[in-house]
Design a protein around this motif. Structure first.
Motif, PDB file in Angstrom:
ATOM      1  N   SER A   1       0.987  -1.150   0.152  1.00 21.60           N
ATOM      2  CA  SER A   1       0.047   0.220   0.073  1.00 21.60           C
ATOM      3  C   SER A   1       0.830   1.215  -0.001  1.00 21.60           C
ATOM      4  CB  SER A   1      -0.895   0.185   1.332  1.00 21.60           C
ATOM      5  OG  SER A   1      -1.408   1.258   1.488  1.00 21.60           O
ATOM      6  N   GLU A   2       2.108   1.438   0.672  1.00 15.74           N
ATOM      7  CA  GLU A   2       2.805   2.321   0.876  1.00 15.74           C
ATOM      8  C   GLU A   2       3.695   2.740  -0.588  1.00 15.74           C
ATOM      9  OE1 GLU A   2       4.943   5.344   3.392  1.00 15.74           O
ATOM     10  OE2 GLU A   2       3.112   4.316   3.792  1.00 15.74           O
ATOM     11  N   LEU A   3       3.962   1.432  -0.977  1.00 12.10           N
ATOM     12  CA  LEU A   3       4.726   1.232  -2.224  1.00 12.10           C
ATOM     13  C   LEU A   3       3.832   1.766  -3.433  1.00 12.10           C
ATOM     14  CD1 LEU A   3       7.377   0.896  -3.493  1.00 12.10           C
ATOM     15  CD2 LEU A   3       6.647  -1.549  -3.953  1.00 12.10           C
ATOM     16  N   THR A   4       2.632   1.317  -3.690  1.00 10.52           N
ATOM     17  CA  THR A   4       1.715   1.676  -4.757  1.00 10.52           C
ATOM     18  C   THR A   4       1.198   3.030  -4.381  1.00 10.52           C
ATOM     19  OG1 THR A   4       0.284   0.235  -3.893  1.00 10.52           O
ATOM     20  CG2 THR A   4       1.710  -0.819  -5.242  1.00 10.52           C
ATOM     21  N   LYS A   5       1.076   3.657  -3.198  1.00 11.10           N
ATOM     22  CA  LYS A   5       0.247   4.761  -3.019  1.00 11.10           C
ATOM     23  C   LYS A   5      -1.295   4.500  -3.138  1.00 11.10           C
ATOM     24  CE  LYS A   5       4.187   6.906  -2.986  1.00 11.10           C
ATOM     25  NZ  LYS A   5       4.964   6.902  -1.479  1.00 11.10           N
ATOM     26  N   ILE A   6      -1.751   3.233  -2.734  1.00  9.38           N
ATOM     27  CA  ILE A   6      -3.103   2.872  -2.726  1.00  9.38           C
ATOM     28  C   ILE A   6      -3.202   2.741  -1.274  1.00  9.38           C
ATOM     29  CG2 ILE A   6      -4.867   1.328  -3.296  1.00  9.38           C
ATOM     30  CD1 ILE A   6      -3.288   0.407  -5.743  1.00  9.38           C
ATOM     31  N   GLU A   7      -3.810   3.815  -0.653  1.00  9.02           N
ATOM     32  CA  GLU A   7      -3.501   3.842   0.843  1.00  9.02           C
ATOM     33  C   GLU A   7      -4.669   2.854   1.465  1.00  9.02           C
ATOM     34  OE1 GLU A   7      -3.579   7.032   4.560  1.00  9.02           O
ATOM     35  OE2 GLU A   7      -3.211   7.638   2.370  1.00  9.02           O
ATOM     36  N   VAL A   8      -4.127   1.831   2.189  1.00  8.30           N
ATOM     37  CA  VAL A   8      -5.039   0.900   2.921  1.00  8.30           C
ATOM     38  C   VAL A   8      -4.768   1.147   4.603  1.00  8.30           C
ATOM     39  CG1 VAL A   8      -5.361  -1.582   3.482  1.00  8.30           C
ATOM     40  CG2 VAL A   8      -5.197  -0.791   1.154  1.00  8.30           C
ATOM     41  N   ASN A   9      -5.884   1.038   5.186  1.00  7.69           N
ATOM     42  CA  ASN A   9      -5.758   1.183   6.631  1.00  7.69           C
ATOM     43  C   ASN A   9      -6.471   0.207   7.554  1.00  7.69           C
ATOM     44  OD1 ASN A   9      -4.587   4.049   6.339  1.00  7.69           O
ATOM     45  ND2 ASN A   9      -6.954   4.540   6.366  1.00  7.69           N
ATOM     46  N   GLN A  10      -5.574  -0.171   8.431  1.00  8.99           N
ATOM     47  CA  GLN A  10      -6.202  -1.009   9.526  1.00  8.99           C
ATOM     48  C   GLN A  10      -7.209  -0.547  10.438  1.00  8.99           C
ATOM     49  OE1 GLN A  10      -2.217  -2.719  11.299  1.00  8.99           O
ATOM     50  NE2 GLN A  10      -3.362  -4.608  10.951  1.00  8.99           N
ATOM     51  N   LEU A  11      -8.099  -1.293  10.926  1.00  5.74           N
ATOM     52  CA  LEU A  11      -9.139  -0.661  11.749  1.00  5.74           C
ATOM     53  C   LEU A  11      -8.900  -0.820  13.020  1.00  5.74           C
ATOM     54  CD1 LEU A  11     -11.928  -2.301   9.196  1.00  5.74           C
ATOM     55  CD2 LEU A  11     -11.124   0.070   9.351  1.00  5.74           C
TER      56      LEU A  11
END
Length: 362
Positions: free
Chosen positions: A352-362
């Protein structure tokens, strides 16, 4: 370093711990002799890690610093240092010592971490400030470290220092601080790797692999990302198509940020995902998670529990099947949930950090 004082603690130099004098002293030496500031990225750490060497009195000896010192109720930087030394149980400076005008250095390491479960209700990530001081323990030679910690932003640097608390990294005060200490160990390994400093062989490393973040992105990274967030449910042809589209989107410098976000949003809506308003009922969660899993999903929860307060109960039930609920960062007042295999979450966050597709844990 010009002067240090004895203290009442036993020496803090566990040969197996990466948080030790033998690891941090070479870092200090580099900061002192080569460059007093570092900025780099570590896998699993959101945003760059900042490392700075500061010196009392000179780092506070400017108009803004002097104003901060006065506002805090002190006359000079040495008095601020004595306040910090008192928290650390390091011998304070006498007036005679202050008049000598010596320098007293410390290292400030700053980075972001995931918050603990309780803080996740309010923050997506929290800042960590580790303030490292050198001192002596039953010795005339510098041979020890003491650390202050703060989870707040240093808008007023002097106040930020004064608000720090002594950190016993073997006994964190709460879950958020525990996560911060765990990440701090990873960051220390990253600093040593970044500076090509040898870590003593007795030290237990947080990671057996490189911890530095590689920003060279390939279509293979997107393919791996798509495969993981879909839990391997996409056929090879579709997988390649999604990866190619997202990779092209990543490299398209003509697109505005919101346009890239729309591409990400469209991708998640095409796989098994749940687009929800920020307010939802437990019945909604059970229905849509069942749809994503392709099987009936039920979970226990206290009465009158809704929305983000349901997350711990949802995650607890999913964990029984080695699954975890994540969300794409929509940058709006809604969630875009998807389910991942729990043992793949760390890699998803790295990608996510690398591809700039931001994913978050809940």
């Amino acid at each position: 370093m010009k002067n240090f004082f004895s203290n009442l603690f036993n020496r803090n130099n566990d040969p197996q711990s990466i948080i030790s004098f033998d690891v941090i002293n070479p870092i200090y030496s580099y900061l002192y002799h080569e460059s007093n500031s570092l900025e780099f990225k570590v896998k699993g750490i959101h945003d760059p890690v900042l490392v700075n060497l500061y010196s009392i009195p000179y780092s506070l000896d400017h108009e803004e610093g002097r104003a901060e010192i006065k506002k805090a109720g002190f006359n000079n930087a040495y008095e601020v240092l004595n306040e910090l030394y008192t928290k650390l149980n390091i011998g304070t400076l006498s007036e005679e010592m202050i008049q000598e005008g010596l320098e007293y250095d410390f290292i400030h390491v700053q980075f972001y971490s995931q918050p603990g479960q309780e803080m996740k209700k309010h923050f997506k990530r929290v800042i960590n400030n580790f303030i490292i001081f050198f001192c002596c323990t039953n010795s005339l030679e510098i041979n020890d470290i003491r650390i202050l910690y703060s989870g707040s932003h240093f808008l007023d640097y002097t106040k930020g220092l004064l608000d720090c608390e002594f950190l016993d990294f073997n006994a964190p005060k709460n879950e958020t601080q525990e996560i911060g200490v765990k990440d701090f160990k990873l960051v220390l390994q990253g600093i040593c790797e970044y500076l090509n400093l040898e870590i003593p062989k007795t030290v237990e490393l947080p990671s057996s692999e490189s911890v530095l973040f590689d920003e060279n992105v390939t279509i293979g990274d997107f393919k791996e990302f798509v495969n993981l967030v879909s839990r391997g449910s996409i056929e090879e042809e579709e997988l390649n198509k999604y990866a190619e589209n997202l990779f092209e989107n990543f490299n398209d410098e003509t697109k505005e940020d919101y346009e890239s976000t729309e591409e990400h949003f469209a991708f998640f809506e095409e796989i098994d995902a749940w687009n929800s308003d920020w307010k939802f009922d437990p019945e909604d969660a059970e229905y849509f998670i069942s749809e994503m899993l392709g099987e009936d999903f039920k979970f226990d929860y206290p009465e009158e529990t809704y929305s983000h307060d349901l997350f711990p109960y949802i995650q607890s039930e999913l964990a029984k099947s080695n699954l975890e609920l994540l969300t794409y960062e929509t940058f709006g007042d809604n969630y875009l949930f998807f389910i991942a295999n729990k043992d793949e979450v760390e890699r998803i966050l790295e990608l996510s950090e690398l591809t700039k597709i931001e994913v978050n844990q809940l």
